[in-house]
Scaffold this motif. Structure first.
Motif, PDB file in Angstrom:
ATOM      1  N   UNK A   1       0.820  -1.214   0.000  1.00 26.49           N
ATOM      2  CA  UNK A   1       0.000   0.000   0.000  1.00 26.49           C
ATOM      3  C   UNK A   1       0.858   1.271   0.000  1.00 26.49           C
ATOM      4  N   UNK A   2       2.065   1.189   0.529  1.00 24.68           N
ATOM      5  CA  UNK A   2       2.975   2.341   0.603  1.00 24.68           C
ATOM      6  C   UNK A   2       2.306   3.579   1.202  1.00 24.68           C
ATOM      7  N   UNK A   3       1.564   3.389   2.288  1.00 21.46           N
ATOM      8  CA  UNK A   3       0.949   4.509   2.995  1.00 21.46           C
ATOM      9  C   UNK A   3      -0.481   4.823   2.591  1.00 21.46           C
ATOM     10  N   UNK A   4      -1.011   4.163   1.578  1.00 23.68           N
ATOM     11  CA  UNK A   4      -2.366   4.472   1.103  1.00 23.68           C
ATOM     12  C   UNK A   4      -3.447   4.084   2.118  1.00 23.68           C
ATOM     13  N   UNK A   5      -3.112   3.267   3.102  1.00 27.83           N
ATOM     14  CA  UNK A   5      -4.101   2.952   4.143  1.00 27.83           C
ATOM     15  C   UNK A   5      -4.369   4.180   5.018  1.00 27.83           C
ATOM     16  N   UNK A   6      -3.501   5.178   4.927  1.00 26.77           N
ATOM     17  CA  UNK A   6      -3.705   6.423   5.666  1.00 26.77           C
ATOM     18  C   UNK A   6      -4.607   7.393   4.909  1.00 26.77           C
ATOM     19  N   UNK A   7      -4.654   7.281   3.592  1.00 23.78           N
ATOM     20  CA  UNK A   7      -5.452   8.219   2.789  1.00 23.78           C
ATOM     21  C   UNK A   7      -6.827   7.659   2.423  1.00 23.78           C
ATOM     22  N   UNK A   8      -6.902   6.386   2.082  1.00 19.75           N
ATOM     23  CA  UNK A   8      -8.163   5.793   1.631  1.00 19.75           C
ATOM     24  C   UNK A   8      -8.941   5.258   2.833  1.00 19.75           C
ATOM     25  N   UNK A   9     -10.183   5.693   2.941  1.00 24.35           N
ATOM     26  CA  UNK A   9     -11.060   5.205   4.009  1.00 24.35           C
ATOM     27  C   UNK A   9     -11.384   3.735   3.767  1.00 24.35           C
ATOM     28  N   UNK A  10     -11.649   3.003   4.831  1.00 27.84           N
ATOM     29  CA  UNK A  10     -12.049   1.607   4.691  1.00 27.84           C
ATOM     30  C   UNK A  10     -12.990   1.227   5.818  1.00 27.84           C
ATOM     31  N   UNK A  11     -13.786   0.201   5.533  1.00 29.16           N
ATOM     32  CA  UNK A  11     -14.706  -0.377   6.519  1.00 29.16           C
ATOM     33  C   UNK A  11     -14.583  -1.883   6.424  1.00 29.16           C
TER      34      UNK A  11
END
Length: 181
Positions: A71-81
């Motif tokens: 993910x290279x940090x994308x878990x911080x930008x993209x919301x998830x449920x």
């Protein structure tokens, strides 16, 4: 021709990403077992300003080292449920007006290049398990089944590849890319 520097790429910060209007698209991962595929889904979703990702069933969730590696940090930008059952995600998505599209080879699937998403609609794109695909009960709850036609001997693509093709296709057809981009 020269490669652009990080400054010249003019990428959004995480804070800017969160404030930006998102694509009318949500990603749903239905029992995806590979944490690398989950990480790729986050990274690709960030690239296309996706609203959120619904992680369902056995699909791994952040924070996890294997997800972060891709993910290279994308878990911080993209919301998830997270949803224990994919159909529970569908209840919420349908309530919010999403059309649900499974990416799977079924008897009534439409070739992706022939499908025309409508600009005033919101879409949830469903990708399934690496071996078993999207589950039968989930397919039956979808509005559409789309498939990416292939020409070789293999009958499937990796989820990360399918997801990238699908998001690019929807982004272009919905005219979401600025002409200056």
């Amino acid at each position: 021709m020269k490669k652009l520097s990080m400054e010249e790429l003019n990428r959004l910060s995480v804070e800017e990403f969160k404030k930006k209007d998102k694509s009318p698209i949500v990603i749903v991962l239905d029992n995806v077992r590979s944490l690398n595929n989950v990480g790729s889904a986050f990274r690709t979703s960030d690239a296309f300003l996706i609203d959120k990702i619904c992680l369902c069933g056995i699909t791994g969730t952040p924070p996890h080292r294997e997800i972060q590696k891709t993910a290279l940090g994308a878990t911080e930008s993209v919301e998830w449920e997270y949803y224990e059952h994919t159909l529970d995600a569908f209840i919420s998505l349908k309530k919010d007006g999403f059309k649900i599209c499974a990416f799977e080879q079924v008897d009534q699937s439409l070739a992706l290049h022939t499908f025309s998403p409508k600009r005033n609609e919101k879409y949830a794109l469903v990708f399934g398990n690496e071996v078993f695909g999207v589950t039968e009960e989930v397919i039956k709850a979808c509005d559409f089944a789309l498939e990416i036609p292939q020409l070789g001997t293999k009958h499937s693509l990796n989820i990360s590849v399918s997801l990238g093709i699908a998001l690019w296709d929807f982004t272009v057809k919905l005219n979401l890319i600025d002409q200056d981009t």
